[in-house]
Design an enzyme around this catalytic site. Sequence first.
Site, PDB file in Angstrom:
ATOM      1  N   GLU A 205       0.865  -1.176   0.000  1.00  0.00           N
ATOM      2  CA  GLU A 205       0.000   0.000   0.000  1.00  0.00           C
ATOM      3  C   GLU A 205       0.902   1.227   0.000  1.00  0.00           C
ATOM      4  O   GLU A 205       1.837   1.316   0.797  1.00  0.00           O
ATOM      5  CB  GLU A 205      -0.915   0.045   1.233  1.00  0.00           C
ATOM      6  CG  GLU A 205      -1.743   1.344   1.273  1.00  0.00           C
ATOM      7  CD  GLU A 205      -2.791   1.406   2.381  1.00  0.00           C
ATOM      8  OE1 GLU A 205      -2.861   0.474   3.200  1.00  0.00           O
ATOM      9  OE2 GLU A 205      -3.540   2.411   2.399  1.00  0.00           O
ATOM     10  N   ASN A 264      -4.643   4.975  -2.052  1.00  0.00           N
ATOM     11  CA  ASN A 264      -5.841   5.536  -1.419  1.00  0.00           C
ATOM     12  C   ASN A 264      -6.432   6.651  -2.269  1.00  0.00           C
ATOM     13  O   ASN A 264      -5.705   7.527  -2.732  1.00  0.00           O
ATOM     14  CB  ASN A 264      -5.497   6.096  -0.043  1.00  0.00           C
ATOM     15  CG  ASN A 264      -5.062   5.008   0.905  1.00  0.00           C
ATOM     16  OD1 ASN A 264      -5.880   4.237   1.398  1.00  0.00           O
ATOM     17  ND2 ASN A 264      -3.764   4.903   1.125  1.00  0.00           N
ATOM     18  N   GLU A 296      -8.197   2.173  -3.047  1.00  0.00           N
ATOM     19  CA  GLU A 296      -8.917   2.027  -1.783  1.00  0.00           C
ATOM     20  C   GLU A 296      -9.771   3.262  -1.529  1.00  0.00           C
ATOM     21  O   GLU A 296      -9.273   4.384  -1.536  1.00  0.00           O
ATOM     22  CB  GLU A 296      -7.928   1.858  -0.620  1.00  0.00           C
ATOM     23  CG  GLU A 296      -7.042   0.647  -0.785  1.00  0.00           C
ATOM     24  CD  GLU A 296      -6.215   0.339   0.460  1.00  0.00           C
ATOM     25  OE1 GLU A 296      -6.294   1.102   1.453  1.00  0.00           O
ATOM     26  OE2 GLU A 296      -5.487  -0.670   0.436  1.00  0.00           O
ATOM     27  N   ASP A 326     -12.087   0.634   2.001  1.00  0.00           N
ATOM     28  CA  ASP A 326     -11.061   0.733   3.044  1.00  0.00           C
ATOM     29  C   ASP A 326     -11.755   0.910   4.385  1.00  0.00           C
ATOM     30  O   ASP A 326     -12.901   1.357   4.434  1.00  0.00           O
ATOM     31  CB  ASP A 326     -10.202   1.973   2.747  1.00  0.00           C
ATOM     32  CG  ASP A 326      -8.873   1.947   3.470  1.00  0.00           C
ATOM     33  OD1 ASP A 326      -8.607   0.997   4.218  1.00  0.00           O
ATOM     34  OD2 ASP A 326      -8.089   2.902   3.270  1.00  0.00           O
ATOM     35  N   GLU A 383      -6.283  -5.315   8.005  1.00  0.00           N
ATOM     36  CA  GLU A 383      -5.216  -4.331   8.226  1.00  0.00           C
ATOM     37  C   GLU A 383      -4.990  -4.109   9.714  1.00  0.00           C
ATOM     38  O   GLU A 383      -5.849  -4.424  10.533  1.00  0.00           O
ATOM     39  CB  GLU A 383      -5.541  -3.006   7.531  1.00  0.00           C
ATOM     40  CG  GLU A 383      -6.601  -2.200   8.224  1.00  0.00           C
ATOM     41  CD  GLU A 383      -6.794  -0.815   7.624  1.00  0.00           C
ATOM     42  OE1 GLU A 383      -6.135  -0.450   6.649  1.00  0.00           O
ATOM     43  OE2 GLU A 383      -7.640  -0.089   8.171  1.00  0.00           O
TER      44      GLU A 383
HETATM   45  P1  C2E Z   1      -5.332   4.001   5.914  1.00  0.00           P
HETATM   46  O1  C2E Z   1      -5.558   4.023   4.450  1.00  0.00           O
HETATM   47  O2  C2E Z   1      -6.265   3.177   6.747  1.00  0.00           O
HETATM   48  O3  C2E Z   1      -3.830   3.566   6.077  1.00  0.00           O
HETATM   49  C1  C2E Z   1      -3.377   2.704   7.056  1.00  0.00           C
HETATM   50  C2  C2E Z   1      -2.808   3.477   8.194  1.00  0.00           C
HETATM   51  O4  C2E Z   1      -2.619   2.581   9.286  1.00  0.00           O
HETATM   52  C3  C2E Z   1      -1.418   4.043   7.885  1.00  0.00           C
HETATM   53  O5  C2E Z   1      -1.289   5.252   8.623  1.00  0.00           O
HETATM   54  C4  C2E Z   1      -0.499   3.000   8.496  1.00  0.00           C
HETATM   55  O6  C2E Z   1       0.746   3.513   8.878  1.00  0.00           O
HETATM   56  C5  C2E Z   1      -1.285   2.573   9.691  1.00  0.00           C
HETATM   57  N1  C2E Z   1      -0.956   1.223  10.099  1.00  0.00           N
HETATM   58  C6  C2E Z   1      -0.434   0.230   9.359  1.00  0.00           C
HETATM   59  N2  C2E Z   1      -0.272  -0.869  10.067  1.00  0.00           N
HETATM   60  C7  C2E Z   1      -0.711  -0.602  11.307  1.00  0.00           C
HETATM   61  C8  C2E Z   1      -0.787  -1.355  12.519  1.00  0.00           C
HETATM   62  O7  C2E Z   1      -0.437  -2.532  12.597  1.00  0.00           O
HETATM   63  N3  C2E Z   1      -1.300  -0.743  13.599  1.00  0.00           N
HETATM   64  C9  C2E Z   1      -1.715   0.557  13.560  1.00  0.00           C
HETATM   65  N4  C2E Z   1      -2.180   1.104  14.678  1.00  0.00           N
HETATM   66  N5  C2E Z   1      -1.659   1.303  12.437  1.00  0.00           N
HETATM   67  C10 C2E Z   1      -1.150   0.712  11.324  1.00  0.00           C
HETATM   68  P2  C2E Z   1      -0.844   6.565   7.870  1.00  0.00           P
HETATM   69  O8  C2E Z   1       0.168   6.250   6.839  1.00  0.00           O
HETATM   70  O9  C2E Z   1      -0.539   7.540   8.926  1.00  0.00           O
HETATM   71  O10 C2E Z   1      -2.129   6.994   7.099  1.00  0.00           O
HETATM   72  C11 C2E Z   1      -3.268   7.389   7.781  1.00  0.00           C
HETATM   73  C12 C2E Z   1      -4.404   7.645   6.817  1.00  0.00           C
HETATM   74  O11 C2E Z   1      -4.117   8.752   5.977  1.00  0.00           O
HETATM   75  C13 C2E Z   1      -4.637   6.485   5.860  1.00  0.00           C
HETATM   76  O12 C2E Z   1      -5.371   5.491   6.518  1.00  0.00           O
HETATM   77  C14 C2E Z   1      -5.394   7.189   4.767  1.00  0.00           C
HETATM   78  O13 C2E Z   1      -6.746   7.352   5.132  1.00  0.00           O
HETATM   79  C15 C2E Z   1      -4.726   8.545   4.724  1.00  0.00           C
HETATM   80  N6  C2E Z   1      -3.719   8.530   3.664  1.00  0.00           N
HETATM   81  C16 C2E Z   1      -2.422   8.153   3.729  1.00  0.00           C
HETATM   82  N7  C2E Z   1      -1.831   8.263   2.519  1.00  0.00           N
HETATM   83  C17 C2E Z   1      -2.784   8.708   1.671  1.00  0.00           C
HETATM   84  C18 C2E Z   1      -2.818   9.006   0.271  1.00  0.00           C
HETATM   85  O14 C2E Z   1      -1.846   8.852  -0.450  1.00  0.00           O
HETATM   86  N8  C2E Z   1      -3.989   9.469  -0.240  1.00  0.00           N
HETATM   87  C19 C2E Z   1      -5.109   9.611   0.516  1.00  0.00           C
HETATM   88  N9  C2E Z   1      -6.222  10.054  -0.045  1.00  0.00           N
HETATM   89  N10 C2E Z   1      -5.120   9.314   1.830  1.00  0.00           N
HETATM   90  C20 C2E Z   1      -3.975   8.876   2.397  1.00  0.00           C
HETATM   91 CA    CA Z   2      -7.432   1.479   6.228  1.00  0.00          CA
HETATM   92 CA    CA Z   3      -5.811   2.580   2.934  1.00  0.00          CA
END
Ligand code: C2E
Ligand code: CA
Ligand code: CA
Length: 447
Positions: A205, A264, A296, A326, A383
Amino acid sequence: MTAAVRRYEAIRLQADFIGRLDAACAAPGGAALILVGIGRLDFVNWNLGFDGGNAILDAVAARLEAIFPGRSIDEPWPGKFALVVPGIDAREAMHMAHRVVAQCSVPHVVGRANLFNPPYVGVALSARGVGGGQLLQNALFAMEDARRQTLGAAQFYDPAHKTRIEFDFRIENGMRESFETGDHFRLAFQPLVALDGSGRLAGFEALARWNHPELGLVPPERFIPVAERSGLIQGLGNFILWEACRHLVAWDAISAAPLTMSVNLSAVQLAAPGIEEAVEEALDTTGADPRRIKLEVTETALASDIDTVARKIARLRRIGVAIGVDDFGAGYSSLGQLDHFGLDFMKIDKKLIQGLDADARRVELVRLTIALGKHLGMELVAEGIETEAQHRIVAHLGADLGQGYLFSPPMPARDAEDWVRAGKAAPGAAQTIADGTTARSNPSASM
Ligand code: C2E
Ligand code: CA
Ligand code: CA
């Protein structure tokens, strides 16, 4: 009257108003400023023209005069009313604001239309050293806070909210700068691992990362919403799509098996016209295989304007990319709705996965979710897997792919390449990350 003269008149009226505010602030006992904006005024203007909008404003002014007889009601700029009340405290001022909300939320009758335009009201108090200009700005922040709440709300000025709005402002400007210099935005990649016991790497991802020169690493949950509100999401979203496709293609050279790349799509991106063209362009330019791109989309994005979203999804799937939901289980998707979209995969929200090892009811919930997803023909992804126990349970319940700190936190492209070469997860354990702690025990250290 020329535009410049009209502007001059408007500015003079505002300066008068601020002058009176200054005087009220300086008087013993100080003053409260109550600012009233009218919700959904555009909606009336669109449908009934300015006559309709003006009728609402007249009606609101009349109601304000009726609620507070003898007080002067200002209109410091068109469509916003102000009450300056000397010598009252916060509780009294909020009491007045709530009366405005209650009285002005009663529908207005304009011609044959019954119009519902509940106000949003901001309240601020003068304090030592606060002049009229500052008091007005504080009330404006409070009014903006109220506007962002439900229809018809009153909000007292909260310096913490002001800090947040100012921070958003810095983020927005910083993002524009970063765009211009083409710098500071990066992707991090988190592996998706097959849960069939092989530990096979299925794909990644792509997650957006932004390292602001002064603010440092800003989490996507902070900057994506700002990008959505400020229109920057289009450019950023395209950059992310391109980068994700570019890496997928590059990694083909070092990967034994074809991988997938999940990207995403924010609700705003999905809703905007031209998302299909943007996806096609990213695929064409980079030469990425559409069948290996997985988009997603959150439950909330799917919940708005169902028919339009369904048509978009159908068109995107015709390009050949996979689309899935998602964070499933975090919101309120109707199950019938999900079927309507014909989605390719479902990602079960990390909140559902966490606590699996402690809670039998949670296990049952996830089991049913997986059964539902399978019944609708979707691939199932779990996830947020952080422990071996969670891993075992989701695999046992039949999920196809897993993702989480147990396998690896999101990592920079150069580290992801090690995974691509190996083609699978390191047996059993969490990856060790830069500072020597494991991702599992220190998730905040993940990039
Ligand atoms: P998401 O799409 O649900 O992405 C997964 C988030 O969960 C990621 O946080 C990831 O670092 C975190 N995560 C992964 N494994 C675990 C785990 O085992 N435990 C826990 N507690 N967390 C885990 P991140 O990278 O901070 O992203 C947060 C949100 O920001 C994403 O949730 C998504 O909604 C948004 N986001 C991130 N990158 C993009 C992007 O390129 N475009 C868009 N539109 N949204 C993004
Ligand atoms: Ca997610
Ligand atoms: Ca995601």
